[in-house]
Scaffold this active site. Sequence first.
Site, PDB file in Angstrom:
ATOM      1  N   HIS A 119       0.655  -1.057   0.060  1.00 34.80           N
ATOM      2  CA  HIS A 119      -0.099  -0.066  -0.051  1.00 34.80           C
ATOM      3  C   HIS A 119       0.823   1.248   0.056  1.00 34.80           C
ATOM      4  O   HIS A 119       2.015   1.219   0.611  1.00 34.80           O
ATOM      5  CB  HIS A 119      -1.038   0.123   1.368  1.00 34.80           C
ATOM      6  CG  HIS A 119      -2.285   0.754   1.164  1.00 34.80           C
ATOM      7  ND1 HIS A 119      -1.905   2.172   1.256  1.00 34.80           N
ATOM      8  CD2 HIS A 119      -3.219   0.795   0.774  1.00 34.80           C
ATOM      9  CE1 HIS A 119      -3.129   2.783   1.232  1.00 34.80           C
ATOM     10  NE2 HIS A 119      -3.779   1.943   0.769  1.00 34.80           N
TER      11      HIS A 119
ATOM     12  N   ASP B  25      -7.879  -5.343   0.293  1.00 35.30           N
ATOM     13  CA  ASP B  25      -8.488  -6.144  -1.046  1.00 35.30           C
ATOM     14  C   ASP B  25      -8.124  -7.686  -0.957  1.00 35.30           C
ATOM     15  O   ASP B  25      -8.692  -8.355  -1.628  1.00 35.30           O
ATOM     16  CB  ASP B  25      -7.901  -5.464  -2.400  1.00 35.30           C
ATOM     17  CG  ASP B  25      -8.335  -4.154  -2.515  1.00 35.30           C
ATOM     18  OD1 ASP B  25      -9.629  -3.985  -2.191  1.00 35.30           O
ATOM     19  OD2 ASP B  25      -7.418  -3.077  -2.543  1.00 35.30           O
TER      20      ASP B  25
HETATM   21  N1  ACO Z   1       4.121  -7.492  -4.789  1.00 30.67           N
HETATM   22  C1  ACO Z   1       5.444  -7.606  -4.828  1.00 30.67           C
HETATM   23  N2  ACO Z   1       6.263  -6.551  -4.977  1.00 30.67           N
HETATM   24  C2  ACO Z   1       5.592  -5.487  -4.755  1.00 30.67           C
HETATM   25  C3  ACO Z   1       4.436  -5.063  -4.493  1.00 30.67           C
HETATM   26  C4  ACO Z   1       3.598  -6.359  -4.465  1.00 30.67           C
HETATM   27  N3  ACO Z   1       1.965  -6.381  -4.401  1.00 30.67           N
HETATM   28  N4  ACO Z   1       4.142  -3.996  -3.970  1.00 30.67           N
HETATM   29  C5  ACO Z   1       5.156  -3.245  -4.077  1.00 30.67           C
HETATM   30  N5  ACO Z   1       6.234  -3.878  -4.425  1.00 30.67           N
HETATM   31  C6  ACO Z   1       7.408  -3.685  -4.310  1.00 30.67           C
HETATM   32  C7  ACO Z   1       7.780  -2.896  -5.801  1.00 30.67           C
HETATM   33  O1  ACO Z   1       8.485  -3.799  -6.618  1.00 30.67           O
HETATM   34  C8  ACO Z   1       9.005  -1.972  -5.281  1.00 30.67           C
HETATM   35  O2  ACO Z   1      10.197  -2.820  -5.322  1.00 30.67           O
HETATM   36  P1  ACO Z   1      11.655  -1.962  -5.443  1.00 30.67           P
HETATM   37  O3  ACO Z   1      11.867  -0.853  -4.494  1.00 30.67           O
HETATM   38  O4  ACO Z   1      12.607  -2.894  -5.544  1.00 30.67           O
HETATM   39  O5  ACO Z   1      11.361  -1.296  -7.118  1.00 30.67           O
HETATM   40  C9  ACO Z   1       8.616  -1.548  -3.790  1.00 30.67           C
HETATM   41  O6  ACO Z   1       7.782  -2.799  -3.155  1.00 30.67           O
HETATM   42  C10 ACO Z   1       7.818  -0.051  -3.675  1.00 30.67           C
HETATM   43  O7  ACO Z   1       6.507  -0.445  -4.611  1.00 30.67           O
HETATM   44  P2  ACO Z   1       6.037   0.804  -5.178  1.00 30.67           P
HETATM   45  O8  ACO Z   1       5.279   0.214  -6.566  1.00 30.67           O
HETATM   46  O9  ACO Z   1       7.113   1.882  -5.447  1.00 30.67           O
HETATM   47  O10 ACO Z   1       5.025   1.079  -4.101  1.00 30.67           O
HETATM   48  P3  ACO Z   1       3.879   2.046  -4.413  1.00 30.67           P
HETATM   49  O11 ACO Z   1       3.561   3.002  -3.242  1.00 30.67           O
HETATM   50  O12 ACO Z   1       4.069   3.125  -5.572  1.00 30.67           O
HETATM   51  O13 ACO Z   1       2.441   1.300  -4.690  1.00 30.67           O
HETATM   52  C11 ACO Z   1       0.904  -0.162  -4.545  1.00 30.67           C
HETATM   53  C12 ACO Z   1       1.770   0.686  -3.902  1.00 30.67           C
HETATM   54  C13 ACO Z   1       0.415   0.305  -5.887  1.00 30.67           C
HETATM   55  C14 ACO Z   1      -0.566  -0.577  -3.911  1.00 30.67           C
HETATM   56  C15 ACO Z   1       1.650  -1.481  -4.789  1.00 30.67           C
HETATM   57  O14 ACO Z   1       2.111  -2.036  -3.510  1.00 30.67           O
HETATM   58  C16 ACO Z   1       1.103  -2.769  -5.575  1.00 30.67           C
HETATM   59  O15 ACO Z   1       0.835  -2.491  -6.788  1.00 30.67           O
HETATM   60  N6  ACO Z   1       0.138  -3.431  -4.963  1.00 30.67           N
HETATM   61  C17 ACO Z   1      -0.526  -4.606  -5.486  1.00 30.67           C
HETATM   62  C18 ACO Z   1      -1.978  -3.914  -5.906  1.00 30.67           C
HETATM   63  C19 ACO Z   1      -2.812  -3.863  -4.934  1.00 30.67           C
HETATM   64  O16 ACO Z   1      -3.038  -4.615  -3.808  1.00 30.67           O
HETATM   65  N7  ACO Z   1      -3.542  -2.569  -4.599  1.00 30.67           N
HETATM   66  C20 ACO Z   1      -4.477  -2.157  -3.825  1.00 30.67           C
HETATM   67  C21 ACO Z   1      -4.092  -1.023  -2.916  1.00 30.67           C
HETATM   68  S1  ACO Z   1      -5.248  -0.773  -1.610  1.00 30.67           S
HETATM   69  C22 ACO Z   1      -6.433  -0.068  -2.539  1.00 30.67           C
HETATM   70  O17 ACO Z   1      -6.437   0.778  -3.494  1.00 30.67           O
HETATM   71  C23 ACO Z   1      -7.761  -0.189  -1.653  1.00 30.67           C
END
Ligand code: ACO
Length: 429
Positions: free
Chosen positions: A305, A363
Amino acid sequence: MSSNTTLTVDNKAVELAVKEGTIGPSVVDISKLYAQTGMFTYDPGFTSTASCESKITYIDGDQGVLLYRGYPIDQLAEHGDFLETCYLLLYGELPTAAQKADFDYRVTRHTMVHDQMNRFFTGFRRDAHPMAIMVACVGALSAFYHDSTDISDPQQRMIASMRMIAKMPTLAAMAYKYSIGQPFVYPQNDLDYTSNFLRMCFAVPCEDYKVNPVLSRALDRIFILHADHEQNASTSTVRLAGSSGANPFACIAAGIACLWGPAHGGANEAALKMLEEIGTPDRIPEFIARAKDKNDPFRLMGFGHRVYKNYDPRAKIMQKTTHEVLNELGIKDDPLLDVAMELEQIALKDDYFIEKKLYPNIDFYSGITLKAMGFPTSMFTVLFALARTVGWIAQWSEMIEDPSQRIGRPRQLYTGPTERNYVTVAQRG
Ligand code: ACO
């Protein structure tokens, strides 16, 4: 209380005001920075930027705290109901018994949609995604209710708000009924908000329908958990759309469109699809390895998140609700739940997820619960939109009522070509 901080730009000291909130990080007011230095700030994804001042919702992502108007989400989900939460978000205080009765009555009076809306639905293909229908139908409300689109009139704003909170379940249920080829079920206003919605989704004219109070309570709780989440992508979209003076129905339609994305509201649908794809617990390591592989775009849906770097407080309540629903329905051995529980345990112990502070978000569990209730995956984000409508409206109203409100207009760092002269097609090499 306010103080100042100094920023040095090209050896020139610039005084910037620091504003403090009631809780949470202070902000540096950079609104005069361009005038003082000729520079913009750069913050793609707004990771360090407060876009507004707000009194509605507070999140402490490190501690896993979520407060609506100061009240912890777990207390509201445990003791309150969704319409009470709507009142709280809209008006800032919990209602008295009389205020609650009046509010419930006002919402109930608006549950029907203009009958002409039925024809609007039939223009869609039966296999249209219900979110596509919701974007269109909510936007179209502005074509049906001209008497509540003048945003300068507080009375019209209030009526538009009531209309959207009340009609969203009706529209969502119609989108569902249309997709499965069943007749629309009209609202029955002596039922509570969530029971009425369940009935509109699952009743058929040829049989009696009895609302299951456990499922109704569980869904009501899911609505409470999704009601607001401060300045997330869809809420910021609603505020930005509203900043131009667009009518409230159009603004909420914009929010719904934004919510549809898999990184935001579409994640519960994506999480359930992922659990189905994994299928059995023995395949979890393969998917964990893919999630960790930099060259693989796969992510564990329902994990991570932008704000919560701790357990999402909503996920804890959601997990409990999932078990209540599965128990009520007598679902003892749900393979998806087995995969979900095992995946959660493995991910919580894995260094990659620990280091990156990737915890299950709401979720992760909501999809399993909604599926057990009988909703198809395509409806999950629609239910999220239904619940979030009140948050969007509360945030939109707060923005409209803010005297310092101006049209939102971010700036950019331009990295394209510098000025060059047009060359005719014949002269291009
Ligand atoms: N699985 C694997 N790796 C992940 C995940 C994941 N679900 N989420 C983040 N990471 C990793 C990224 O690859 C990144 O790694 P790096 O630093 O080596 O490049 C690091 O964690 C940070 O990730 P970001 O994408 O920069 O984090 P951001 O804050 O932009 O993204 C998000 C948050 C979009 C929710 C992300 O965690 C994601 O895509 N999760 C899966 C989708 C999801 O569950 N969304 C629901 C959000 S809650 C809602 O809307 C109610």
